[in-house]
Scaffold this motif. Structure first.
Motif, PDB file in Angstrom:
ATOM      1  N   ASP A 284       0.834  -1.209   0.000  1.00  0.00           N
ATOM      2  CA  ASP A 284       0.000   0.000   0.000  1.00  0.00           C
ATOM      3  C   ASP A 284       0.869   1.259   0.000  1.00  0.00           C
ATOM      4  O   ASP A 284       0.570   2.248  -0.674  1.00  0.00           O
ATOM      5  N   LEU A 285       1.971   1.213   0.755  1.00  0.00           N
ATOM      6  CA  LEU A 285       2.875   2.370   0.811  1.00  0.00           C
ATOM      7  C   LEU A 285       3.512   2.599  -0.560  1.00  0.00           C
ATOM      8  O   LEU A 285       3.629   3.746  -1.024  1.00  0.00           O
ATOM      9  N   ARG A 286       3.908   1.526  -1.229  1.00  0.00           N
ATOM     10  CA  ARG A 286       4.513   1.684  -2.566  1.00  0.00           C
ATOM     11  C   ARG A 286       3.496   2.318  -3.513  1.00  0.00           C
ATOM     12  O   ARG A 286       3.820   3.206  -4.295  1.00  0.00           O
ATOM     13  N   GLU A 287       2.255   1.886  -3.403  1.00  0.00           N
ATOM     14  CA  GLU A 287       1.190   2.445  -4.245  1.00  0.00           C
ATOM     15  C   GLU A 287       0.992   3.927  -3.921  1.00  0.00           C
ATOM     16  O   GLU A 287       0.936   4.777  -4.802  1.00  0.00           O
ATOM     17  N   ALA A 288       0.890   4.244  -2.626  1.00  0.00           N
ATOM     18  CA  ALA A 288       0.645   5.634  -2.196  1.00  0.00           C
ATOM     19  C   ALA A 288       1.793   6.543  -2.632  1.00  0.00           C
ATOM     20  O   ALA A 288       1.589   7.704  -3.005  1.00  0.00           O
ATOM     21  N   THR A 289       3.009   6.016  -2.611  1.00  0.00           N
ATOM     22  CA  THR A 289       4.185   6.824  -2.959  1.00  0.00           C
ATOM     23  C   THR A 289       4.193   7.182  -4.447  1.00  0.00           C
ATOM     24  O   THR A 289       4.747   8.211  -4.841  1.00  0.00           O
TER      25      THR A 289
ATOM     26  N   SER B 188       1.961   8.420  -6.071  1.00  0.00           N
ATOM     27  CA  SER B 188       1.279   9.700  -6.281  1.00  0.00           C
ATOM     28  C   SER B 188       2.264  10.876  -6.246  1.00  0.00           C
ATOM     29  O   SER B 188       1.931  11.984  -6.649  1.00  0.00           O
ATOM     30  N   LEU B 189       3.502  10.632  -5.788  1.00  0.00           N
ATOM     31  CA  LEU B 189       4.515  11.696  -5.769  1.00  0.00           C
ATOM     32  C   LEU B 189       5.219  11.830  -7.121  1.00  0.00           C
ATOM     33  O   LEU B 189       6.116  12.664  -7.283  1.00  0.00           O
ATOM     34  N   GLY B 190       4.835  10.995  -8.086  1.00  0.00           N
ATOM     35  CA  GLY B 190       5.415  11.092  -9.434  1.00  0.00           C
ATOM     36  C   GLY B 190       6.846  10.577  -9.471  1.00  0.00           C
ATOM     37  O   GLY B 190       7.156   9.563  -8.839  1.00  0.00           O
ATOM     38  N   ASP B 191       7.725  11.320 -10.200  1.00  0.00           N
ATOM     39  CA  ASP B 191       9.109  10.851 -10.418  1.00  0.00           C
ATOM     40  C   ASP B 191       9.867  10.577  -9.117  1.00  0.00           C
ATOM     41  O   ASP B 191      10.735   9.706  -9.067  1.00  0.00           O
ATOM     42  N   ALA B 192       9.529  11.332  -8.084  1.00  0.00           N
ATOM     43  CA  ALA B 192      10.242  11.156  -6.802  1.00  0.00           C
ATOM     44  C   ALA B 192      10.073   9.740  -6.263  1.00  0.00           C
ATOM     45  O   ALA B 192      10.907   9.265  -5.476  1.00  0.00           O
ATOM     46  N   SER B 193       9.028   9.039  -6.700  1.00  0.00           N
ATOM     47  CA  SER B 193       8.742   7.719  -6.127  1.00  0.00           C
ATOM     48  C   SER B 193       9.874   6.720  -6.381  1.00  0.00           C
ATOM     49  O   SER B 193       9.989   5.725  -5.662  1.00  0.00           O
ATOM     50  N   ILE B 194      10.723   6.988  -7.386  1.00  0.00           N
ATOM     51  CA  ILE B 194      11.820   6.032  -7.641  1.00  0.00           C
ATOM     52  C   ILE B 194      12.863   6.044  -6.516  1.00  0.00           C
ATOM     53  O   ILE B 194      13.747   5.202  -6.470  1.00  0.00           O
ATOM     54  N   MET B 195      12.729   7.010  -5.598  1.00  0.00           N
ATOM     55  CA  MET B 195      13.704   7.067  -4.490  1.00  0.00           C
ATOM     56  C   MET B 195      13.517   5.914  -3.500  1.00  0.00           C
ATOM     57  O   MET B 195      14.412   5.610  -2.711  1.00  0.00           O
ATOM     58  N   GLN B 196      12.335   5.297  -3.540  1.00  0.00           N
ATOM     59  CA  GLN B 196      12.039   4.226  -2.577  1.00  0.00           C
ATOM     60  C   GLN B 196      12.952   3.008  -2.807  1.00  0.00           C
ATOM     61  O   GLN B 196      13.231   2.672  -3.954  1.00  0.00           O
ATOM     62  N   ILE B 197      13.363   2.364  -1.725  1.00  0.00           N
ATOM     63  CA  ILE B 197      14.210   1.176  -1.911  1.00  0.00           C
ATOM     64  C   ILE B 197      13.390   0.027  -2.510  1.00  0.00           C
ATOM     65  O   ILE B 197      12.163   0.022  -2.461  1.00  0.00           O
ATOM     66  N   GLY B 198      14.081  -0.976  -3.042  1.00  0.00           N
ATOM     67  CA  GLY B 198      13.422  -2.141  -3.619  1.00  0.00           C
ATOM     68  C   GLY B 198      12.856  -3.049  -2.528  1.00  0.00           C
ATOM     69  O   GLY B 198      13.341  -3.052  -1.399  1.00  0.00           O
ATOM     70  N   SER B 199      11.843  -3.826  -2.908  1.00  0.00           N
ATOM     71  CA  SER B 199      11.169  -4.686  -1.922  1.00  0.00           C
ATOM     72  C   SER B 199      12.101  -5.774  -1.387  1.00  0.00           C
ATOM     73  O   SER B 199      12.096  -6.057  -0.180  1.00  0.00           O
TER      74      SER B 199
END
Ligand code: SAM
Length: 222
Positions: A30-35, A37-48
């Motif tokens: 759910d957090l990955r999905e919600a993130t 919505s931040l657009g390009d910035a979402s790629i900053m998230q670490i991999g699962s």
């Protein structure tokens, strides 16, 4: 396809890893999905799978006192906190109110908010404060995943803060392969390349660079 030609970062392999490569967690999905919505910035998230590895390491080491530099929307902090012992505390550092507001919501949803203290500050200042409070060799883990230009400072300060046997884990050490391209002398790439060289000859640590996702180096203080 010959074995050596398999693309280690192909979409097919990423999809396969998403299918069978790690235990699923609804809050993290759910957090990955919600993130997104931040657009390009979402790629900053670490991999699962990276997150799962960090969680397993924290559980294996029975970690109780950890630091994260670079919280973003909270994915890695949830993984660290999940792996830590029940009374553990993660000091999660990030200057962004916008990103960490999302993180705080999801820490609650994941049931780990009691284990995380948010430090709304820049990494260097926050680490200096901890050092100033005499917290040398108190921490089991520092996870570094923030502004690349400060990576060397973060590494050196972390080395003082962690216990012997503790870990400094650094994300993005392959930096999309840019560390191999010596025509790329940008500040981020040069700093990561230099840090990789420092670690390679650092007698204070045992280390291992993993090629998962954007590269992640695990350093254990001797
Ligand atoms: C790559 S993201 C972190 C991703 C996060 N670990 C995750 O799993 O989703 C980088 C974060 O570093 C933060 N940041 C930028 N400058 C910083 C600084 N000087 N000190 C600490 N954090 C900083 C940004 O606000 C951003 O949230």
């Amino acid at each position: 396809m010959r074995l050596k030609e398999i693309q280690l970062n192909s979409k097919e392999l990423r999809d396969y890893i998403d299918l069978v490569g790690y235990e699923k967690d609804q809050t993290l999905s759910d957090l990955r999905e919600a993130t997104k919505s931040l657009g390009d910035a979402s790629i900053m998230q670490i991999g699962s799978s990276q997150g799962k590895l960090i969680e397993i390491i924290c559980r294996l080491g029975k970690f109780s006192k950890c630091i994260e530099i670079g919280v973003f929307t909270g994915y890695s902090s949830i993984c660290i906190a999940k792996g830590m012992v029940d009374h553990g505390k993660l000091y999660a550092i990030d200057p962004s109110e916008q990103y960490t507001k999302i993180a705080r919501d999801f820490w609650k949803k994941a049931g780990v908010d009691n284990k995380i203290e948010l430090i709304l500050n820049k990494g260097n200042e926050a680490l200096d404060n901890l050092l100033g409070e005499g917290q040398k060799e108190e921490y089991d883990l520092v996870f570094i995943d923030a502004d690349k230009a400060n990576y060397i400072d973060y590494y050196e300060k972390s080395m003082v803060l962690i216990k012997p046997g503790g870990l400094v884990i650094i994300d993005n050490t392959v930096w999309k392969g840019k560390v191999l391209d010596h025509s790329d002398q940008s500040e981020s790439t040069s700093t990561i390349r230099k840090l990789n060289d420092i670690i390679a000859s650092d007698e204070r640590v045992r280390h291992c660079m993993l090629t998962m996702y954007d590269g992640m180096t695990i350093c254990q203080k001797k």
